[in-house]
Enzyme design. Structure first.
Site, PDB file in Angstrom:
ATOM      1  N   GLY A  19       0.802  -1.227   0.000  1.00 24.20           N
ATOM      2  CA  GLY A  19       0.000   0.000   0.000  1.00 24.20           C
ATOM      3  C   GLY A  19       0.832   1.273   0.000  1.00 24.20           C
ATOM      4  O   GLY A  19       2.068   1.244   0.110  1.00 24.20           O
ATOM      5  N   THR A  67      -8.328   5.904  12.117  1.00 21.77           N
ATOM      6  CA  THR A  67      -8.669   6.890  11.085  1.00 21.77           C
ATOM      7  C   THR A  67      -9.603   7.983  11.581  1.00 21.77           C
ATOM      8  O   THR A  67     -10.427   7.750  12.479  1.00 21.77           O
ATOM      9  CB  THR A  67      -9.350   6.171   9.899  1.00 21.77           C
ATOM     10  OG1 THR A  67     -10.046   7.126   9.098  1.00 21.77           O
ATOM     11  CG2 THR A  67     -10.372   5.147  10.357  1.00 21.77           C
ATOM     12  N   GLU A  91     -12.075   8.856  10.085  1.00 20.98           N
ATOM     13  CA  GLU A  91     -13.448   8.435   9.775  1.00 20.98           C
ATOM     14  C   GLU A  91     -14.197   8.004  11.035  1.00 20.98           C
ATOM     15  O   GLU A  91     -15.426   7.959  11.042  1.00 20.98           O
ATOM     16  CB  GLU A  91     -13.433   7.275   8.777  1.00 20.98           C
ATOM     17  CG  GLU A  91     -13.123   7.684   7.354  1.00 20.98           C
ATOM     18  CD  GLU A  91     -14.287   8.393   6.665  1.00 20.98           C
ATOM     19  OE1 GLU A  91     -15.399   7.870   6.706  1.00 20.98           O
ATOM     20  OE2 GLU A  91     -14.068   9.475   6.100  1.00 20.98           O
ATOM     21  N   TYR A 142     -16.916   0.968   6.703  1.00 23.16           N
ATOM     22  CA  TYR A 142     -15.452   1.079   6.885  1.00 23.16           C
ATOM     23  C   TYR A 142     -15.137   1.576   8.287  1.00 23.16           C
ATOM     24  O   TYR A 142     -14.323   1.002   9.012  1.00 23.16           O
ATOM     25  CB  TYR A 142     -14.888   2.048   5.829  1.00 23.16           C
ATOM     26  CG  TYR A 142     -13.462   2.482   6.080  1.00 23.16           C
ATOM     27  CD1 TYR A 142     -12.387   1.693   5.677  1.00 23.16           C
ATOM     28  CD2 TYR A 142     -13.179   3.694   6.726  1.00 23.16           C
ATOM     29  CE1 TYR A 142     -11.070   2.099   5.911  1.00 23.16           C
ATOM     30  CE2 TYR A 142     -11.866   4.096   6.959  1.00 23.16           C
ATOM     31  CZ  TYR A 142     -10.819   3.296   6.557  1.00 23.16           C
ATOM     32  OH  TYR A 142      -9.522   3.698   6.792  1.00 23.16           O
ATOM     33  N   LYS A 198     -13.351  -0.115  11.569  1.00 23.17           N
ATOM     34  CA  LYS A 198     -12.132   0.491  12.130  1.00 23.17           C
ATOM     35  C   LYS A 198     -12.315   0.830  13.615  1.00 23.17           C
ATOM     36  O   LYS A 198     -11.360   0.817  14.384  1.00 23.17           O
ATOM     37  CB  LYS A 198     -11.765   1.755  11.340  1.00 23.17           C
ATOM     38  CG  LYS A 198     -11.081   1.474  10.007  1.00 23.17           C
ATOM     39  CD  LYS A 198      -9.611   1.113  10.197  1.00 23.17           C
ATOM     40  CE  LYS A 198      -8.873   1.003   8.876  1.00 23.17           C
ATOM     41  NZ  LYS A 198      -7.439   0.717   9.024  1.00 23.17           N
TER      42      LYS A 198
HETATM   43  P1  NAP Z   1      -3.821   1.310   0.794  1.00 23.10           P
HETATM   44  O1  NAP Z   1      -2.859   1.981  -0.136  1.00 23.10           O
HETATM   45  O2  NAP Z   1      -5.187   1.003   0.323  1.00 23.10           O
HETATM   46  O3  NAP Z   1      -3.127  -0.052   1.274  1.00 23.10           O
HETATM   47  C1  NAP Z   1      -3.841  -1.048   1.940  1.00 23.10           C
HETATM   48  C2  NAP Z   1      -3.002  -2.304   1.979  1.00 23.10           C
HETATM   49  O4  NAP Z   1      -3.732  -3.346   2.642  1.00 23.10           O
HETATM   50  C3  NAP Z   1      -2.634  -2.862   0.592  1.00 23.10           C
HETATM   51  O5  NAP Z   1      -1.296  -3.307   0.627  1.00 23.10           O
HETATM   52  C4  NAP Z   1      -3.574  -4.052   0.461  1.00 23.10           C
HETATM   53  O6  NAP Z   1      -3.095  -5.057  -0.405  1.00 23.10           O
HETATM   54  C5  NAP Z   1      -3.571  -4.534   1.900  1.00 23.10           C
HETATM   55  N1  NAP Z   1      -4.634  -5.498   2.200  1.00 23.10           N
HETATM   56  C6  NAP Z   1      -5.948  -5.395   1.923  1.00 23.10           C
HETATM   57  N2  NAP Z   1      -6.605  -6.481   2.339  1.00 23.10           N
HETATM   58  C7  NAP Z   1      -5.662  -7.308   2.888  1.00 23.10           C
HETATM   59  C8  NAP Z   1      -5.712  -8.575   3.490  1.00 23.10           C
HETATM   60  N3  NAP Z   1      -6.856  -9.253   3.608  1.00 23.10           N
HETATM   61  N4  NAP Z   1      -4.552  -9.141   3.964  1.00 23.10           N
HETATM   62  C9  NAP Z   1      -3.376  -8.475   3.834  1.00 23.10           C
HETATM   63  N5  NAP Z   1      -3.283  -7.254   3.274  1.00 23.10           N
HETATM   64  C10 NAP Z   1      -4.408  -6.682   2.802  1.00 23.10           C
HETATM   65  O7  NAP Z   1      -3.947   2.142   2.140  1.00 23.10           O
HETATM   66  P2  NAP Z   1      -3.019   3.329   2.727  1.00 23.10           P
HETATM   67  O8  NAP Z   1      -3.496   4.608   2.191  1.00 23.10           O
HETATM   68  O9  NAP Z   1      -1.597   2.938   2.614  1.00 23.10           O
HETATM   69  O10 NAP Z   1      -3.475   3.301   4.255  1.00 23.10           O
HETATM   70  C11 NAP Z   1      -2.828   2.445   5.189  1.00 23.10           C
HETATM   71  C12 NAP Z   1      -3.755   2.168   6.351  1.00 23.10           C
HETATM   72  O11 NAP Z   1      -4.099   3.404   6.979  1.00 23.10           O
HETATM   73  C13 NAP Z   1      -5.083   1.518   5.980  1.00 23.10           C
HETATM   74  O12 NAP Z   1      -5.419   0.654   7.045  1.00 23.10           O
HETATM   75  C14 NAP Z   1      -6.072   2.669   5.937  1.00 23.10           C
HETATM   76  O13 NAP Z   1      -7.389   2.225   6.224  1.00 23.10           O
HETATM   77  C15 NAP Z   1      -5.525   3.560   7.032  1.00 23.10           C
HETATM   78  N6  NAP Z   1      -5.754   5.001   6.883  1.00 23.10           N
HETATM   79  C16 NAP Z   1      -5.413   5.602   5.718  1.00 23.10           C
HETATM   80  C17 NAP Z   1      -5.578   6.974   5.597  1.00 23.10           C
HETATM   81  C18 NAP Z   1      -5.225   7.686   4.327  1.00 23.10           C
HETATM   82  O14 NAP Z   1      -5.701   8.811   4.135  1.00 23.10           O
HETATM   83  N7  NAP Z   1      -4.392   7.114   3.472  1.00 23.10           N
HETATM   84  C19 NAP Z   1      -6.075   7.732   6.681  1.00 23.10           C
HETATM   85  C20 NAP Z   1      -6.387   7.062   7.865  1.00 23.10           C
HETATM   86  C21 NAP Z   1      -6.201   5.707   7.967  1.00 23.10           C
HETATM   87  P3  NAP Z   1      -3.366  -5.014  -2.008  1.00 23.10           P
HETATM   88  O15 NAP Z   1      -2.307  -4.112  -2.569  1.00 23.10           O
HETATM   89  O16 NAP Z   1      -3.216  -6.439  -2.387  1.00 23.10           O
HETATM   90  O17 NAP Z   1      -4.756  -4.466  -2.202  1.00 23.10           O
HETATM   91  N1  GDD Z   2     -13.214   8.595  -3.812  1.00 22.24           N
HETATM   92  C1  GDD Z   2     -13.929   9.626  -4.270  1.00 22.24           C
HETATM   93  N2  GDD Z   2     -14.242   9.681  -5.593  1.00 22.24           N
HETATM   94  N3  GDD Z   2     -14.336  10.576  -3.400  1.00 22.24           N
HETATM   95  C2  GDD Z   2     -15.032  11.625  -3.896  1.00 22.24           C
HETATM   96  C3  GDD Z   2     -15.363  11.741  -5.253  1.00 22.24           C
HETATM   97  C4  GDD Z   2     -14.949  10.707  -6.139  1.00 22.24           C
HETATM   98  O1  GDD Z   2     -15.209  10.737  -7.327  1.00 22.24           O
HETATM   99  N4  GDD Z   2     -16.043  12.901  -5.423  1.00 22.24           N
HETATM  100  C5  GDD Z   2     -16.138  13.485  -4.222  1.00 22.24           C
HETATM  101  N5  GDD Z   2     -15.539  12.713  -3.288  1.00 22.24           N
HETATM  102  C6  GDD Z   2     -15.483  13.022  -1.847  1.00 22.24           C
HETATM  103  C7  GDD Z   2     -15.918  11.867  -0.966  1.00 22.24           C
HETATM  104  O2  GDD Z   2     -17.340  11.793  -0.900  1.00 22.24           O
HETATM  105  C8  GDD Z   2     -15.262  12.286   0.343  1.00 22.24           C
HETATM  106  O3  GDD Z   2     -16.068  13.199   1.023  1.00 22.24           O
HETATM  107  C9  GDD Z   2     -13.987  12.992  -0.093  1.00 22.24           C
HETATM  108  O4  GDD Z   2     -14.140  13.259  -1.494  1.00 22.24           O
HETATM  109  C10 GDD Z   2     -12.721  12.157   0.103  1.00 22.24           C
HETATM  110  O5  GDD Z   2     -12.958  10.864  -0.429  1.00 22.24           O
HETATM  111  P1  GDD Z   2     -11.770   9.778  -0.557  1.00 22.24           P
HETATM  112  O6  GDD Z   2     -10.614  10.363  -1.268  1.00 22.24           O
HETATM  113  O7  GDD Z   2     -12.366   8.529  -1.089  1.00 22.24           O
HETATM  114  O8  GDD Z   2     -11.286   9.609   0.949  1.00 22.24           O
HETATM  115  P2  GDD Z   2     -12.114   9.382   2.302  1.00 22.24           P
HETATM  116  O9  GDD Z   2     -12.001  10.651   3.090  1.00 22.24           O
HETATM  117  O10 GDD Z   2     -13.445   8.843   2.059  1.00 22.24           O
HETATM  118  O11 GDD Z   2     -11.279   8.221   3.004  1.00 22.24           O
HETATM  119  C11 GDD Z   2      -9.837   8.298   3.078  1.00 22.24           C
HETATM  120  O12 GDD Z   2      -9.450   8.950   4.268  1.00 22.24           O
HETATM  121  C12 GDD Z   2      -9.819   8.269   5.485  1.00 22.24           C
HETATM  122  C13 GDD Z   2      -9.307   9.142   6.643  1.00 22.24           C
HETATM  123  O13 GDD Z   2     -10.181  10.212   6.864  1.00 22.24           O
HETATM  124  C14 GDD Z   2      -9.312   6.859   3.003  1.00 22.24           C
HETATM  125  O14 GDD Z   2      -7.915   6.907   2.863  1.00 22.24           O
HETATM  126  C15 GDD Z   2      -9.654   6.086   4.259  1.00 22.24           C
HETATM  127  O15 GDD Z   2      -8.997   4.817   4.213  1.00 22.24           O
HETATM  128  C16 GDD Z   2      -9.166   6.886   5.477  1.00 22.24           C
HETATM  129  O16 GDD Z   2      -9.486   6.213   6.669  1.00 22.24           O
END
Ligand code: NAP
Ligand code: GDD
Length: 343
Positions: free
Chosen positions: A15, A129, A131, A165, A169
């Site tokens: 990821g 998160t 969320e 989700y 979490k």
């Molecule tokens: P990401 O790019 O979607 O990476 C998620 C990883 O989890 C990928 O490597 C995926 O593998 C792996 N995975 C999914 N299902 C699995 C399973 N059953 N067993 C083992 N691995 C599995 O997410 P990220 O943005 O790096 O985020 C990292 C973590 O932080 C996540 O838990 C996410 O929910 C949390 N988080 C993210 C954000 C954000 O804004 N990025 C904010 C708050 C929390 P594949 O590549 O095979 O799909």
């Molecule tokens: N994905 C997506 N696609 N989101 C959209 C779109 C679209 O076309 N148009 C508007 N949005 C709005 C979503 O409704 C949301 O309010 C905002 O853009 C951000 O959406 P995402 O980028 O999908 O992120 P997220 O905030 O729902 O979730 C991400 O952040 C969380 C932490 O607050 C993910 O990384 C989660 O895994 C993480 O926990």
């Protein structure tokens, strides 16, 4: 005296966050075991900079399968475990709630049980998160309505998850607390607000926008270029760079006692403001002629407003974000323009 080389294990190795965390830990001379699930095609592109490092190795494992989690953790006895694996897409979780719960909630319990039974000295980081707060926020009485920062979320804001989700979490987040209190496991959770990068998944809104701009730019800004379809562009997110966030994760695990911290930039921007900044970077001041609103992209329940405070992390960990919103957006746009041209 020579310091012992630390072993880290990262679940979710392929990821976004794992790729930056791996780079950071290798710089700090860790040995890393990355856990990836089996896929029929190669998906290790984010790991190009680390995959040939002798201190980095990949093993196969799926966190929904406790036997694989037990085996991997008991064999490697990691000093630090970072659980970054998840079904991480909020909109998808409405269509796949059970699968999302299996990975995001039960998977975490599998890791905690494996630590409890086979590797009780491992420190565990769980990717919680923003969320979890859903539509909740607190008000700062010292500020006025005119101040954009009057509304905020921090470690004391009440949780009220708004998606499958987030429900999953929250179960994981509470499990971390429970295992800490019941079994004295060193486990903490990072309450991280949104973080992005050029390695962000293509279906998240920031990357969807910057990839579109990359393709539009390659077309020579063709006025007939197909439009970008988006959902709720009034939603506000507190966006940081993933590189800043993984530094904070590591800092949390260097503490003697486990504690949960919020990491964020401290400022919320709407999706519209993201569009403004990204399109302006390529000289377009009116993006509305390229963007259509598609109601099917709205979620059954939305998180409208996220704007965090990282005071605790600053005070106790010395953590602060270093990369600004503008620099983040510009880096993403530039790299997506490059990708379309040369990849
Ligand atoms: P990401 O790019 O979607 O990476 C998620 C990883 O989890 C990928 O490597 C995926 O593998 C792996 N995975 C999914 N299902 C699995 C399973 N059953 N067993 C083992 N691995 C599995 O997410 P990220 O943005 O790096 O985020 C990292 C973590 O932080 C996540 O838990 C996410 O929910 C949390 N988080 C993210 C954000 C954000 O804004 N990025 C904010 C708050 C929390 P594949 O590549 O095979 O799909
Ligand atoms: N994905 C997506 N696609 N989101 C959209 C779109 C679209 O076309 N148009 C508007 N949005 C709005 C979503 O409704 C949301 O309010 C905002 O853009 C951000 O959406 P995402 O980028 O999908 O992120 P997220 O905030 O729902 O979730 C991400 O952040 C969380 C932490 O607050 C993910 O990384 C989660 O895994 C993480 O926990």
């Amino acid at each position: 005296m020579m310091e012992k080389i630390k072993n880290a294990m990262i679940f979710g190795a392929t990821g976004q966050d794992s790729s930056y965390l791996s780079e950071l830990l290798l710089e700090k001379d860790y040995k890393i075991v990355g856990v990836k699930r089996r896929t029929s095609t190669n998906n290790t592109w984010r790991l190009d900079s680390v995959i040939h490092n002798e201190n980095f190795s990949l093993v196969e494992g799926d966190i929904v399968d406790p036997s694989s989690v037990n085996q991997i953790i008991s064999e490697h006895q990691p000093d630090e475990i970072y659980n970054l694996s998840a079904q991480s897409h909020v909109h998808t979780s409405f269509n796949q709630p059970l699968y999302t719960f299996q990975v995001n909630a039960l998977g975490v319990i599998h890791i905690l049980e494996a630590v409890r039974n086979y590797s009780p000295t491992s420190k565990v980081y769980q990717a919680s998160t923003s969320e979890l707060w859903g539509s909740n926020y607190d008000i700062d009485p010292s500020l006025t309505d005119a101040n954009d920062h009057i509304r905020y979320q921090d470690e004391n804001t009440r949780f009220s998850p708004n998606s499958p989700y987030a429900v999953a979490k929250l179960a994981a987040h509470e499990s971390i607390r429970l295992y800490r209190e019941a079994y004295d496991i060193w486990a903490c959770a990072g309450l991280l607000m949104n973080h992005e990068s050029p390695r962000r998944g293509e279906e998240f809104v920031t990357r969807k926008i910057t990839q579109y701009i990359g393709r539009l730019s390659y077309s020579g800004f063709d006025p007939n270029f197909p439009h970008l379809k988006l959902g709720n562009i009034d939603a506000v997110r507190d966006w940081s760079h993933a590189q800043d966030m993984v530094r904070g994760m590591w800092m949390m695990l260097q503490q003697d006692k486990p504690k949960d911290y919020v990491l964020c930039s401290g400022t919320g921007y709407s999706v519209k403001q993201f569009l403004d900044t990204a399109f302006k970077h390529v000289g377009i001041h009116d993006w509305s002629r390229y963007v259509d609103i598609d109601p099917s992209l709205y979620r059954p329940c939305e998180v409208e407003f996220l704007q965090g405070r990282y005071n605790l992390a600053k005070k106790e960990l010395g953590w602060e974000p270093e990369i600004s919103f503008d620099d983040l957006v510009r880096e993403m746009v530039d790299i997506d323009i490059y990708n379309v041209k040369y990849n």
